[in-house]
Design an enzyme around this catalytic site. Sequence first.
Site, PDB file in Angstrom:
ATOM      1  N   PHE A 104       0.807   6.295  -7.338  1.00 28.94           N
ATOM      2  CA  PHE A 104       0.111   5.027  -7.539  1.00 28.94           C
ATOM      3  C   PHE A 104       0.145   4.187  -6.263  1.00 28.94           C
ATOM      4  O   PHE A 104       1.196   4.064  -5.622  1.00 28.94           O
ATOM      5  CB  PHE A 104       0.786   4.200  -8.637  1.00 28.94           C
ATOM      6  CG  PHE A 104       0.672   4.768 -10.025  1.00 28.94           C
ATOM      7  CD1 PHE A 104      -0.337   4.356 -10.881  1.00 28.94           C
ATOM      8  CD2 PHE A 104       1.599   5.688 -10.489  1.00 28.94           C
ATOM      9  CE1 PHE A 104      -0.430   4.863 -12.167  1.00 28.94           C
ATOM     10  CE2 PHE A 104       1.517   6.195 -11.767  1.00 28.94           C
ATOM     11  CZ  PHE A 104       0.500   5.784 -12.604  1.00 28.94           C
ATOM     12  N   ASP A 105      -0.989   3.609  -5.914  1.00 32.26           N
ATOM     13  CA  ASP A 105      -0.993   2.494  -4.985  1.00 32.26           C
ATOM     14  C   ASP A 105      -0.444   1.287  -5.756  1.00 32.26           C
ATOM     15  O   ASP A 105      -0.421   1.297  -6.991  1.00 32.26           O
ATOM     16  CB  ASP A 105      -2.425   2.241  -4.507  1.00 32.26           C
ATOM     17  CG  ASP A 105      -2.534   0.995  -3.652  1.00 32.26           C
ATOM     18  OD1 ASP A 105      -1.692   0.823  -2.760  1.00 32.26           O
ATOM     19  OD2 ASP A 105      -3.457   0.198  -3.895  1.00 32.26           O
ATOM     20  N   LYS A 106      -0.002   0.254  -5.059  1.00 32.95           N
ATOM     21  CA  LYS A 106       0.535  -0.919  -5.769  1.00 32.95           C
ATOM     22  C   LYS A 106      -0.534  -1.986  -6.003  1.00 32.95           C
ATOM     23  O   LYS A 106      -0.950  -2.228  -7.139  1.00 32.95           O
ATOM     24  CB  LYS A 106       1.709  -1.547  -4.998  1.00 32.95           C
ATOM     25  CG  LYS A 106       2.327  -2.757  -5.743  1.00 32.95           C
ATOM     26  CD  LYS A 106       3.398  -3.432  -4.942  1.00 32.95           C
ATOM     27  CE  LYS A 106       2.831  -4.345  -3.883  1.00 32.95           C
ATOM     28  NZ  LYS A 106       2.195  -5.577  -4.448  1.00 32.95           N
TER      29      LYS A 106
END
Length: 625
Positions: free
Chosen positions: A324-326
Site C-alpha cells: 500500500f501507498d500511504k
Amino acid sequence: MEGAYEGKWYLHGPMRNALLAGVLSGVAFSLAHLQLAAPAVEIGLYVVAILLGGFHWMREAVEELIDDHAVGIEFLMSAAAVGSALLGAWDEAAFLVFLYGVAEGLEEYTYVRTRASIRKLLDLAPKEARVIRDGRESSVPAEEVRVGDVFRVRPGESIPTDGVVARGRSSVNEATVTGESMPVEKAEGDRVLAATLNQEGALEIRATASFKDNTLAKLVHMVEEAQEQKSQGQVFIERFGRIYSPLVLLGALLMVVAPLLLGLPPLEWARRAVVLLVAAAPCALVMSMPVAVAAGIGRAGKSGVLIKGGAHLQNLGKIKAVAFDKTGTLTLGRPAVTDVVVLEGDRRGLLTLAYNLEILSEHPVAKAVVAAAKEVNPETLEVADFESLTGAGIKARVRGQRFIIGKPSLFQEPGAKADGEVARLRSEGKTVIAVGAPDKIHGLIAVQDKLRPRARDVIGMLHSMGIKTVLLTGDNEVTAASVGRETRIDEFKANLKPEDKVRAVRELKERYGAVAMIGDGVNDAPALAEATVGIAMGAAGSDVAIEAADVALMADDLAKVPFALLQGRRARRISLQNVVFSIGVLAVLVPGAVLNLIGITVAVFAHEVSELLAVANGLRMARKE
C-alpha cells in the site's frame, strides 16, 4: 456472431434455426417410423434440417478453414454430420446438427449477454438534459450537451454527463459508477459523474465531458475491451486447440483409410471415425475460460472495479502480498486537525488567532487549521505585516501585537511543557504547529492525514485471506510506524522515493511471488507497473490513474481490494474446474469412440451437455458469492 442480439433466447438467430431443425427432424423421424411418408420425403426433411440448423456454425467452419487455414471445432462437427449422412444415418446427422446448434446458440447467446450486460449501465443515464442557455432552460437530447454547457438536475433525477457543480448543494448517489453505496455530499466546485443520482437538492452543473466521452461511457468501453483480453490459460487452450483439432481430423481420416488397406470392415470403422470427430471435439475445454473471464470482469465493472483484461483477473487470484501507498490510499489524502493543546488562554481564543493568521494561506495544513477554527465561530481580527516563512510558518501583527504560527523551533523559548507535548504528538506521527508570541507558545495544533474509515478492517480481511500486507511510503519512520500500528499492517518501509518503491516491490515479488501494489496511479506509476497487479485508487474520471494500473477502483473504497482479489480467486477456481471437467469428458469419450463402446447419439449428447455445463459453471462468476 450475432453479437448485438439481446432479445428472447429462443429468437436468437442460431438458436431459432437449431430449434426449427429439431422440429423438422422430429417430424421426419415420426413420419418414417409411422410409415406415413416415402424415404425421399424423410431424407428431404433431414437435409433441410441439417442445412437450416448448421447454417451459422458450418459457415464459420468453412470461413475459418479458408481465411485462417485452420481446422476448428465447427469443422470437426461439420465433418461428423456429413460423414453420418454419407453413411446413410440421416437421423443421427440431423440429431447432431440440432444438439450442437442448440449448444452453440445457447453458448453464444449467453456469452453475448454476459459481455453486453455492462452496457445496460448506459441506460441509467437520462436521455435528456435541462440545459440553461441565454438564461432560459430547455430540454435537449443528452447527446447534444456540449462541454461548458450548464444544465439543471432536480432532486430524484440522474445526471446526464460529467460536470462540476456551478450552483447548489445536494448529496449524490454514485453507486452506478463507483459501487459506493453511501451518498456523497456535493457543493460548488465538486465533480459529479454521469448516471449518478441527485437526491435532495437542485444542482446547476457545468459539463466537463460530452455524453459519449463521460466517465460511464469510458467505463463501459474499457470493460468491453477488457473482456476481449485473454488470460494466459485462454491463450494456451486456443493454441492447444489449433494443434489438437487437426490431429483429431487426421486420426478420423486414418480410421477411414486404414481399414481399406488392412481388409477391415470399412463401414464400421467409418462410423467409428464419425463418432471420434464428435467425441474428441474440445468444445467444453475451449469455452472453459472465456465465459468465466467475461462474466467476472463484467461483475467487477458493475461494482466499480475496472479489471483491464483476463490476464489481470487471473493474476488477482495469485496474489500473496499487497503493498500500500500511504497518502490517498490508506489515508484520506488531506490533513485534518486532531488535537488542540491550550497552554495559555482558552481554546476559542487560540483557534481564533490561528484562523486569522492562516486564512490567507493556500497550504493544505493551513486549510485544515482554518476548517477546525470555523467550528468555534471565530471573529475576524485586524492582521498587518503578514510575512510567510517558506516551509516554516507565518509571522504577522494581530491588533498591533506580533504573533507566529508554524514550527515550534520558530519560538525563542518554547518551554518545558510545550516541548513535552510536541514530543508526545510527534511520537504519534502528527505534524505539530505552534501558535503564540515570538517568546511564548500559547498553544499547539496537531494535524494528521487521517486513515480511511475502513483501512484497518480491510487489512484484517486481507490477513484472514492469508495475504501479507506492506506499507510503502515516502513519509518518515515515525509517521509510517504510527500508520502501521493503527492499521496493524505486517510491515512498513519509510522514506522511499519512487525508485525505492520499485525496488521494494521487486523484493516483495522475490519473497512472496505475486504482489499487488495499490496507489494513486500517478506518483506510484512505476511501482504499479512493477507489481504483478497494479491497482489504482479513486480512478473515476481520471484517465491517468486508469492507464497507470491493471485494475482501477472507481471509488476511494479500500473494501473493493479484497473483493477484487476474491474475484480473481473465483475465476481461477472455476476455470480450473472447467478444464479438469472438460479433460475428464474427453478422456472418457475418445476411448469410447475408438473402441466402439458408444454410438454417435451418445457422443453428441454427452458432448453438448458437457459444453453447456462448462458455460453454466463459468456464469457463476456473474453472481454474488
